[in-house]
Design an enzyme around this catalytic site. Structure first.
Site, short mmCIF file in Angstrom:
data_model
loop_
_atom_site.label_atom_id
_atom_site.label_comp_id
_atom_site.label_asym_id
_atom_site.label_seq_id
_atom_site.Cartn_x
_atom_site.Cartn_y
_atom_site.Cartn_z
N CYS A 101 -62.53 34.02 -121.08
CA CYS A 101 -62.55 33.60 -119.68
C CYS A 101 -62.89 34.78 -118.79
O CYS A 101 -62.40 35.89 -119.02
CB CYS A 101 -61.18 33.03 -119.31
SG CYS A 101 -61.06 32.43 -117.62
N HIS A 143 -61.91 23.45 -120.46
CA HIS A 143 -61.52 24.79 -120.01
C HIS A 143 -61.59 24.90 -118.49
O HIS A 143 -60.66 25.38 -117.85
CB HIS A 143 -62.45 25.82 -120.68
CG HIS A 143 -62.21 27.23 -120.25
ND1 HIS A 143 -61.65 28.18 -121.09
CD2 HIS A 143 -62.48 27.89 -119.08
CE1 HIS A 143 -61.58 29.34 -120.44
NE2 HIS A 143 -62.08 29.19 -119.22
N GLU A 144 -62.70 24.41 -117.92
CA GLU A 144 -62.89 24.54 -116.48
C GLU A 144 -61.96 23.61 -115.69
O GLU A 144 -61.44 24.00 -114.64
CB GLU A 144 -64.36 24.30 -116.10
CG GLU A 144 -65.33 25.30 -116.72
CD GLU A 144 -65.03 26.76 -116.44
OE1 GLU A 144 -64.38 27.07 -115.43
OE2 GLU A 144 -65.45 27.61 -117.24
N HIS A 147 -58.69 25.13 -115.07
CA HIS A 147 -58.61 26.03 -113.90
C HIS A 147 -58.28 25.25 -112.62
O HIS A 147 -57.57 25.75 -111.76
CB HIS A 147 -59.94 26.76 -113.69
CG HIS A 147 -60.13 27.95 -114.57
ND1 HIS A 147 -59.29 29.03 -114.56
CD2 HIS A 147 -61.08 28.22 -115.50
CE1 HIS A 147 -59.71 29.93 -115.44
NE2 HIS A 147 -60.80 29.46 -116.03
#
Length: 178
Positions: A101, A143-144, A147
C-alpha cells in the site's frame, strides 16, 4: 492543472475514518480531487489510490492496474474512477495473496480476499455501473474500498506472521529464479 499531493501514511487519523459519500460528482471540488488522485497514483506507480490517502475523506478511489515492479503479473487496464462503491455479493472462496500500500510503505501482507465480487459504483460522469470482478482486479477493489471504511490491509492479515518487509518480500518472492 494536475498536481501530485502527499500520500498520507499509516497512523494518520484520516486513514482510520469512514469516508463520506460523494453528494455531487460533477462539482469542481470532486473533479479536482479526482484529478489529484489520478496524478498522484500515476507518479507513485500504484495500482490504486483512495481519496482518504490524499486527505480527502470521500468515497472515491482509482483502479489502475498495470504490470510494474511491485505487481509484475498485474493485468493492464485504463485508470478507472470509482465513486460511492458498494460490494453487492462475494464468492464463498477467498484467496490469500501479497499486498502492499502506498500508505504503508516498506511492508507487505498476505491478505485473504474474495476471489470474485459483484460491485456497483458511479463513474466520473455520474453513470452507474454494475460489474463482476475477479482475481487481481477484485483484490484491488476490496483493498481500496477498505480505505473508504477506515481500514488498511494490515487490518485484514490473519497473523503478524503474514507481514513481511518489502525488502525481504522482493528477495523471497519476486527475485526468485524460475
Amino acid at each position: 492543472m494536475n498536481a501530485q499531493v502527499e500520500i498520507l501514511q499509516l497512523g494518520n487519523p484520516v486513514l482510520a475514518q469512514i469516508a463520506s459519500p460523494v453528494e455531487n460528482i460533477m462539482s469542481g471540488a470532486t473533479q479536482q480531487a479526482i484529478d489529484m488522485m489520478l496524478t498522484t497514483v500515476a507518479k507513485a506507480g500504484g495500482v490504486g489510490i483512495a481519496a482518504p490517502q490524499i486527505n480527502i475523506s470521500q468515497r472515491i478511489f482509482i483502479m489502475c492496474s498495470k504490470p510494474n515492479k511491485r505487481y509484475p503479473e498485474a493485468p493492464l487496464m485504463q485508470p478507472t474512477v470509482i465513486i460511492n462503491p458498494e460490494i453487492i455479493t462475494t464468492s464463498k472462496e477467498q484467496e490469500k495473496d501479497w499486498e502492499g500500500c502506498l500508505s504503508v510503505p516498506s511492508i507487505r501482507g498476505l491478505v485473504p480476499r474474495y476471489k470474485t465480487i459483484k460491485v456497483s459504483y458511479f463513474d466520473l460522469q455520474g453513470n452507474k455501473h454494475d460489474k463482476k470482478l475477479s482475481g487481481f482486479l477484485a483484490r484491488i477493489f476490496q483493498h481500496e474500498i477498505d480505505h473508504l471504511d477506515g481500514l488498511t490491509f494490515i487490518d485484514r492479515v490473519e497473523s503478524v506472521k503474514d507481514l513481511c518487509s518489502e525488502t525481504e518480500w522482493y528477495k523471497q518472492y519476486v527475485n526468485v529464479e524460475k
